[in-house]
Write a protein that holds these residues in place. Structure first.
Motif, PDB file in Angstrom:
ATOM      1  N   ASN A   1       0.838  -1.209   0.000  1.00 55.22           N
ATOM      2  CA  ASN A   1       0.000   0.000   0.000  1.00 55.22           C
ATOM      3  C   ASN A   1       0.867   1.251   0.000  1.00 55.22           C
ATOM      4  N   ILE A   2       2.129   1.087  -0.415  1.00 52.64           N
ATOM      5  CA  ILE A   2       3.066   2.205  -0.506  1.00 52.64           C
ATOM      6  C   ILE A   2       3.292   2.543  -1.973  1.00 52.64           C
ATOM      7  N   SER A   3       3.102   3.774  -2.338  1.00 54.93           N
ATOM      8  CA  SER A   3       3.276   4.177  -3.733  1.00 54.93           C
ATOM      9  C   SER A   3       4.749   4.137  -4.124  1.00 54.93           C
ATOM     10  N   CYS A   4       4.983   3.624  -5.301  1.00 54.72           N
ATOM     11  CA  CYS A   4       6.349   3.589  -5.826  1.00 54.72           C
ATOM     12  C   CYS A   4       6.641   4.940  -6.474  1.00 54.72           C
ATOM     13  N   VAL A   5       7.517   5.727  -5.846  1.00 57.21           N
ATOM     14  CA  VAL A   5       7.808   7.071  -6.339  1.00 57.21           C
ATOM     15  C   VAL A   5       9.243   7.173  -6.850  1.00 57.21           C
ATOM     16  N   GLU A   6      10.188   6.816  -5.997  1.00 58.26           N
ATOM     17  CA  GLU A   6      11.587   7.032  -6.326  1.00 58.26           C
ATOM     18  C   GLU A   6      12.274   5.798  -6.902  1.00 58.26           C
ATOM     19  N   SER A   7      11.672   4.630  -6.736  1.00 62.53           N
ATOM     20  CA  SER A   7      12.317   3.416  -7.219  1.00 62.53           C
ATOM     21  C   SER A   7      12.411   3.407  -8.732  1.00 62.53           C
ATOM     22  N   LYS A   8      13.531   2.936  -9.254  1.00 57.89           N
ATOM     23  CA  LYS A   8      13.705   2.840 -10.702  1.00 57.89           C
ATOM     24  C   LYS A   8      12.928   1.660 -11.274  1.00 57.89           C
ATOM     25  N   ASN A   9      12.630   0.682 -10.435  1.00 61.55           N
ATOM     26  CA  ASN A   9      11.893  -0.497 -10.886  1.00 61.55           C
ATOM     27  C   ASN A   9      10.735  -0.739  -9.940  1.00 61.55           C
ATOM     28  N   CYS A  10       9.561  -0.250 -10.318  1.00 59.19           N
ATOM     29  CA  CYS A  10       8.403  -0.335  -9.438  1.00 59.19           C
ATOM     30  C   CYS A  10       7.905  -1.769  -9.269  1.00 59.19           C
ATOM     31  N   TYR A  11       8.168  -2.628 -10.265  1.00 66.51           N
ATOM     32  CA  TYR A  11       7.790  -4.027 -10.120  1.00 66.51           C
ATOM     33  C   TYR A  11       8.557  -4.633  -8.949  1.00 66.51           C
ATOM     34  N   ASN A  12       9.879  -4.454  -8.924  1.00 66.61           N
ATOM     35  CA  ASN A  12      10.679  -4.979  -7.820  1.00 66.61           C
ATOM     36  C   ASN A  12      10.261  -4.369  -6.486  1.00 66.61           C
ATOM     37  N   PHE A  13       9.968  -3.076  -6.496  1.00 62.87           N
ATOM     38  CA  PHE A  13       9.555  -2.394  -5.276  1.00 62.87           C
ATOM     39  C   PHE A  13       8.283  -3.017  -4.719  1.00 62.87           C
ATOM     40  N   ARG A  14       7.305  -3.205  -5.581  1.00 63.90           N
ATOM     41  CA  ARG A  14       6.023  -3.776  -5.147  1.00 63.90           C
ATOM     42  C   ARG A  14       6.222  -5.173  -4.561  1.00 63.90           C
ATOM     43  N   ASP A  15       6.984  -6.026  -5.260  1.00 62.35           N
ATOM     44  CA  ASP A  15       7.171  -7.398  -4.791  1.00 62.35           C
ATOM     45  C   ASP A  15       7.957  -7.447  -3.491  1.00 62.35           C
ATOM     46  N   SER A  16       8.890  -6.530  -3.306  1.00 70.39           N
ATOM     47  CA  SER A  16       9.662  -6.507  -2.061  1.00 70.39           C
ATOM     48  C   SER A  16       8.779  -6.150  -0.877  1.00 70.39           C
ATOM     49  N   ILE A  17       7.833  -5.223  -1.070  1.00 68.97           N
ATOM     50  CA  ILE A  17       6.918  -4.849   0.014  1.00 68.97           C
ATOM     51  C   ILE A  17       5.957  -5.993   0.303  1.00 68.97           C
ATOM     52  N   GLN A  18       5.506  -6.683  -0.741  1.00 68.15           N
ATOM     53  CA  GLN A  18       4.653  -7.855  -0.531  1.00 68.15           C
ATOM     54  C   GLN A  18       5.358  -8.872   0.368  1.00 68.15           C
ATOM     55  N   ALA A  19       6.631  -9.128   0.084  1.00 71.41           N
ATOM     56  CA  ALA A  19       7.400 -10.091   0.879  1.00 71.41           C
ATOM     57  C   ALA A  19       7.551  -9.627   2.321  1.00 71.41           C
TER      58      ALA A  19
END
Length: 413
Positions: free
Chosen positions: A211-229
């Motif tokens: 539930n955190i918006s991906c703003v600064e990450s260069k790869n939002c897919y990786n960001f999303r999956d890391s938060i899921q984990a």
């Protein structure tokens, strides 16, 4: 439906497009029209969750989404909303348009392979696991049905959490009555039934989506999956006795990747736990599948229910090395496995209904999500319903919620 009739073309599938009058067209427009999912979901909410209305409005706007080069996203959205309403004609017509391909003619040998019932194999495997992950295609509702059929056995093995990517609510509790705001995909009847069954059995339902918006990450897919984990890891930290069933979309459960790191990979790094991953999306019947292995396996083994392919030494046949197990589903005309342990009632329709929605609700609770949907066509005169025993009512209504019939019925063994 008043002022609506159908243009249908019968080729390999039946394509049906409702024609709306000017007043009805006005009801289909939205400020978010450029995004087909946002467009349809806005209509879904504004119509107080009428399952037919967003579907009709999407069908009306196919040319528009082709013009703005959003046709693939449009087809994906149409598949989702046709699966919600269980409109089989629109669903298969859309599938054939989105996935045009020619089946390859590769030949495979099956003389050293065998199959075992998927439910039996997975439950036996789960005895020695702590986390088991399933994926799904969000428009393939029978994959949720299959997971629901495993819940009782999982519970007996000590599994106590069902973690859902699709859920928004993090406060599910015993005897909780689902409403339309729990998460978009939970509006699909089989998904709602899955959650209701899990709650009845005493599972704790957890949302693990970021539930955190991906703003600064260069790869939002990786960001999303890391938060899921991280969210899944929190369940384990908070409860040392936790045993988790995870349901994810698509590639999130893949344990290997060539470019993007997936949730399952982050999860293993965080926890040290190697989850048992079950792929449900590769070996399926999709009417344009170019996967000759799938069709040859079905022909060779005459698969009747979701199954596991084994080698001659009883090892899992490695179809895809990104997961531990690739579950193979039967052909679409072999879906009787969905009706096991169910009671049946036959509903005879006294009138012909053309593109109205038939919905079944449970009379014993106030759940607003139907337990069953089906878009009716003039050829539908008798419906067989396979449901748990209980007290229900059904309605037939149009996209403006005009009810044509409402009737109570019971199912008992």
């Amino acid at each position: 439906m008043r002022a609506i009739y159908l243009i249908c073309s019968f080729v390999f599938f039946v394509g049906c497009k409702p024609i709306l009058n000017d007043n009805q067209k006005e009801l289909c427009f939205s400020e978010k029209k450029e995004n087909p999912h946002a467009f349809a979901n806005t209509i879904f909410k504004e119509s107080e969750y009428n399952y037919l209305k967003p579907l009709n409005c999407l069908l009306l706007n196919e040319d528009y989404y082709r013009e703005i080069d959003a046709i693939d996203f449009y087809y994906q959205t149409l598949l989702t909303f046709s699966s919600f309403a269980n409109d089989s004609l629109v669903y298969f017509d859309t599938y054939s348009k989105r996935f045009k391909s020619e089946r390859k003619n590769n030949q495979y040998k099956f003389d050293t392979l065998k199959i075992i019932d998927g439910k039996i194999f997975i439950i036996n495997k789960a005895k020695n696991e702590r986390v088991i992950m399933f994926n799904e295609q969000h428009y393939r509702t029978n994959q949720r049905f299959f997971l629901k059929s495993l819940l009782q056995d999982f519970k007996e093995l000590g599994y106590n959490y069902l973690a859902l990517e699709a859920a928004d609510n993090t406060n599910f509790r015993e005897n909780y009555i689902l409403n339309h705001e729990e998460g978009f995909y939970l509006n699909e009847p089989n998904f709602a039934n899955l959650v209701a069954e899990a709650l009845k059995l005493g599972f704790k339902i957890k949302s693990y989506e970021s539930n955190i918006s991906c703003v600064e990450s260069k790869n939002c897919y990786n960001f999303r999956d890391s938060i899921q984990a991280l969210n899944l890891n929190k369940i384990l930290k908070d409860d040392k006795e936790a045993k988790i069933i995870v349901l994810a979309g698509g590639s999130h459960i893949y344990e290997k990747s060539s470019r993007n790191k997936n949730m399952a990979q982050y999860f293993r790094e965080l926890t040290g736990i190697n989850p048992f991953t079950v792929d449900q999306i590769s070996l399926v019947d999709n009417c344009t599948n170019n996967n000759s292995f799938y069709y040859q396996a079905n022909s060779n083994f005459d698969i009747k229910s979701p199954s596991v392919i084994l080698t001659e030494d009883d090892s899992i046949y490695e179809y895809d090395n990104r997961v531990d197990l690739s579950l193979i589903y039967p052909l679409n005309n072999q879906q009787n496995w969905m009706f096991e342990d169910k009671s049946v009632v036959e509903i005879k329709l006294k009138k012909q209904y053309n593109r109205l929605v038939f919905q079944v609700f449970n009379r014993k609770n106030s759940q607003k999500i139907p337990v069953f949907n089906k878009v009716l066509y003039s050829t539908d005169s008798t419906l067989k319903l396979y449901l748990e025993q209980g007290e229900y009512f059904y309605v037939v209504k149009d996209e403006n919620d005009k009810i044509f019939i409402k009737k109570n019925f019971k199912i008992h063994h």
